[in-house]
Design a protein around this motif. Sequence first.
Motif, short mmCIF file in Angstrom:
data_model
loop_
_atom_site.label_atom_id
_atom_site.label_comp_id
_atom_site.label_asym_id
_atom_site.label_seq_id
_atom_site.Cartn_x
_atom_site.Cartn_y
_atom_site.Cartn_z
N ALA A 190 0.68 3.87 -3.14
CA ALA A 190 0.17 5.04 -2.65
C ALA A 190 0.09 6.18 -3.73
CB ALA A 190 0.27 5.38 -1.36
N ALA A 221 -2.93 4.81 1.09
CA ALA A 221 -1.80 5.21 2.32
C ALA A 221 -2.38 5.05 3.53
CB ALA A 221 -1.49 6.63 1.96
N ARG A 222 -3.64 5.37 3.62
CA ARG A 222 -4.25 5.34 5.14
C ARG A 222 -4.56 3.71 5.35
NH1 ARG A 222 -9.28 9.72 4.26
NH2 ARG A 222 -7.96 11.45 3.74
N SER A 251 -5.87 12.42 9.37
CA SER A 251 -5.08 12.56 8.23
C SER A 251 -4.32 13.86 8.10
CB SER A 251 -5.92 12.72 6.86
OG SER A 251 -6.29 11.20 6.72
N CYS A 304 0.88 -1.27 -0.01
CA CYS A 304 -0.02 -0.04 -0.03
C CYS A 304 0.85 1.20 -0.01
CB CYS A 304 -0.80 -0.07 1.16
SG CYS A 304 -2.31 -1.08 0.99
N VAL A 305 1.68 1.23 0.74
CA VAL A 305 2.63 2.43 0.74
C VAL A 305 3.59 2.65 -0.33
CG1 VAL A 305 4.79 3.34 2.03
CG2 VAL A 305 3.08 2.45 3.39
N ALA A 313 0.43 11.46 0.95
CA ALA A 313 -0.20 10.68 0.26
C ALA A 313 -1.65 10.29 0.86
CB ALA A 313 0.21 9.61 -0.34
N GLY A 314 -1.84 10.41 1.95
CA GLY A 314 -3.06 9.98 2.81
C GLY A 314 -3.72 10.99 3.24
N VAL A 370 4.60 10.11 3.05
CA VAL A 370 3.40 9.00 3.11
C VAL A 370 1.83 9.53 3.39
CG1 VAL A 370 2.54 6.76 3.31
CG2 VAL A 370 5.17 7.18 3.00
N SER A 371 2.48 10.44 4.68
CA SER A 371 1.25 11.04 5.31
C SER A 371 0.58 11.78 4.43
CB SER A 371 1.80 11.81 6.48
OG SER A 371 2.24 10.97 7.62
N ARG A 426 10.40 7.11 3.51
CA ARG A 426 10.26 5.73 2.88
C ARG A 426 11.32 4.83 3.32
NH1 ARG A 426 7.30 9.06 0.06
NH2 ARG A 426 5.42 8.43 -0.87
N GLY A 448 -2.51 1.43 4.21
CA GLY A 448 -1.20 0.88 4.61
C GLY A 448 -0.66 1.21 6.21
#
Length: 201
Positions: free
Chosen positions: A23, A52-53, A96, A19-20, A41-42, A38-39, A172, A55
């Motif tokens: 994303a 992302a969420r 988020s 998922c990560v 992306a969510g 990554v945050s 990452r 993940g």
Amino acid sequence: MNRLSATVVLALLAASAVCVALAPLAVPETYDVVRHSVSEAGGQEVPGAWVARTGFVLLGLAVLLEAGLAGEAWGPWGRSAHGVYGTAVILVGTFSHRAWYSAPWDRVEDTMHSIAATTVGFAFVIGVVAVSVRRGRRPGPIRVLDSVAVVASVVLPLIMWTAPDVQGAAQRLLFAVGYAWFAVEALRLAGPDAPGTYREV
């Protein structure tokens, strides 16, 4: 931890990692994996943010399960710290971050996300150190991984803070270290010679 439990933990970790990794493909093309976290992306109101969420939530579930089954091998401090980590990661996916572009966002939710994310960082370091101490003086690759995990958890967030243009890449790498640490521990805990405690030297 038996082999079935370890397999479930590893499957959750793998699904989270997928998922990560995917994303960035689910969100608008202005997203940059090197610059954006990554945050982000969510983020709030971001199309495709659910990847992302998801993940985050899968990672949290994997760690909670692993901490719950680690028993004396991790000890109370290790289990508690990683339990906090798992819970906080789920909260990171629940509350988020704001988007990387101009979009409606809720300041309270963004603040809650930041608090949860900070908790994740501290809990991981404490958890790794606690488990490492629990093992006793055992040289070898696992000690190297512990050291890498602790150093990465300090250095990479500093890079993210001081060099925002590469914060996505740094985060990452931090995720990769975390996945590796939890995966190796799951395999060790399920091994035929897995100790009830790591205090033997």
